[in-house]
Design an enzyme around this catalytic site. Structure first.
Site, PDB file in Angstrom:
ATOM      1  N   CYS A  99       0.836  -1.204   0.000  1.00 27.49           N
ATOM      2  CA  CYS A  99       0.000   0.000   0.000  1.00 27.49           C
ATOM      3  C   CYS A  99       0.871   1.255   0.000  1.00 27.49           C
ATOM      4  O   CYS A  99       0.574   2.226  -0.704  1.00 27.49           O
ATOM      5  CB  CYS A  99      -0.931   0.000   1.209  1.00 27.49           C
ATOM      6  SG  CYS A  99      -1.981   1.468   1.312  1.00 27.49           S
ATOM      7  N   CYS A 195      -5.612  -2.169   7.104  1.00 20.69           N
ATOM      8  CA  CYS A 195      -6.559  -1.064   6.900  1.00 20.69           C
ATOM      9  C   CYS A 195      -7.914  -1.518   6.390  1.00 20.69           C
ATOM     10  O   CYS A 195      -8.942  -1.025   6.846  1.00 20.69           O
ATOM     11  CB  CYS A 195      -5.950  -0.022   5.968  1.00 20.69           C
ATOM     12  SG  CYS A 195      -5.319  -0.682   4.422  1.00 20.69           S
TER      13      CYS A 195
END
EC number: 2.8.1.13
Length: 360
Positions: A99, A195
């Site tokens: 990410c 997340c």
């Protein structure tokens, strides 16, 4: 003329203080809130709506503009697809690392530059230093919060455009700054977990995307001691959730995951934290990335981490060829896990690393 910095604002205290400090340092600051996940955006598990409200309240308080951008398509293609692929193959990936390199410091950086930014900034605990024309990724001063492990895949172009305003501060100092400035996020708790999973049960989440394939739990000798729910749900060194605590003929020591036989769909377990199958002398890694753009020396003493929050372990890079590295440690490492990253340091400088393919 003031330099324009686009700050990634998550609605948390760290990015709030990062934006505040940059404003105080005289930059023209614009906040940018990223939404990276949409599939099941329930408030219970993925509080993006509240995070955006919090980020907007902070931006209003410190007097900066806030924009929002949706990277959920890019996230799914560049990060989540790899996450599912790795779990399907029996490995344990770290999506936060991908990410960072693909979304926060690529898609975000591109968007920041399109907004007219000169630089981008985040609330990561790390530091950037320019030395002899090269940009170095440094550990944060707060060793308990240092996040350089998650940033090892950044390159020279990305680091040259990045500011980490919190790198020289301790967490308690950041909370103090937020309180003194009256920021609405000063007491907000830190987010935990991956997340897009948030606080929800991991098995429940993964089973929505990958088929369950239950099978046997065996000892290395082949004795069946239980049933697993699917190899993807387990990782090296795992102790909790095996459901075999009271197995007959056991010596009373806890069970740990020591391997996966993907062909037979068998989970291998051993008893005792220090069982020889859990202790490794080294590892093989591929998918290597070196921040300086050149390989480090072999047979030179470095330090490495094979998981976040692990103390640095002295090591040597024994071999570098065909995109793979063999790394040997000065003392045995516990439960080295395929799919995780090994990150190499020289003192406080993060050199880079790779994805672990096997333990030695």
């Amino acid at each position: 003329m003031k330099k324009k910095v686009i700050v990634g604002m998550s609605g948390g205290v760290d990015s709030s203080v990062a934006a505040l400090l940059l404003k105080e340092q005289g930059y023209e600051v614009v906040g940018l809130f990223m939404k990276n996940w949409e599939d099941d955006d329930t408030d219970e598990y993925c509080p993006a709506k509240q995070d955006l409200i919090d980020a907007a309240a902070v931006a209003d308080k410190i007097g900066i503009e806030l924009e929002a951008v949706n990277f959920s398509k890019e996230y799914k293609e560049r990060v989540f697809a790899n996450f599912l692929e790795e779990y399907s193959a029996g490995r344990t990936p770290n999506p936060d690392i991908l990410c960072n390199s693909e979304i926060k410091f690529k898609a975000f950086l591109d968007h920041a530059m399109a907004l007219g930014g000169d630089l981008m900034a985040t609330g990561h605990y790390a530091q950037v230093r320019e030395k002899n024309g090269l940009f170095q990724l440094m550990k944060a001063d707060d060793g308990t919060k240092d996040q350089s492990y998650f940033l090892y895949r950044l390159n020279q172009a990305q680091l040259s455009k990045t500011l980490f305003p919190l790198g020289h501060l301790l967490k308690r100092e950041i909370r103090d700054i937020a309180r003194r400035a009256g920021l609405p996020t000063s007491e907000k708790k830190d987010s935990t977990g991956i997340c897009f999973i948030g606080e929800r049960p991991f098995q429940e989440f993964l089973s929505r995307y990958l088929p369950r394939a239950p099978g046997e739990i065996q000892t290395p000798e082949g004795k069946v001691v239980g049933q697993h729910h699917g190899l993807m749900y387990y990782t090296m060194g795992q102790r909790q959730g095996l459901g075999i605590g009271g197995s007959k003929d056991s010596n009373g020591e806890p069970w740990f995951v020591a391997g996966k036989d993907m062909q037979r769909n068998v989970l291998i377990v051993v008893q005792g934290h220090d069982h020889p199958l859990l202790l490794n002398d080294g590892l093989i890694a591929d998918n290597l990335h070196w921040i300086a753009g050149e390989e480090p020396k072999t047979h030179w003493v470095y330090a490495a981490k094979t998981r976040y929050r692990q103390p640095d372990a002295p090591c040597e890079i024994d071999r570098l060829d065909s995109g793979t590295a063999e790394i040997r440690f000065g003392h045995k490492q516990w439960a080295i896990t395929p799919g995780q990253s090994v990150v190499v340091y020289e003192s406080n400088v993060c050199l880079g690393g790779g994805i672990i393919t096997s333990a030695l």
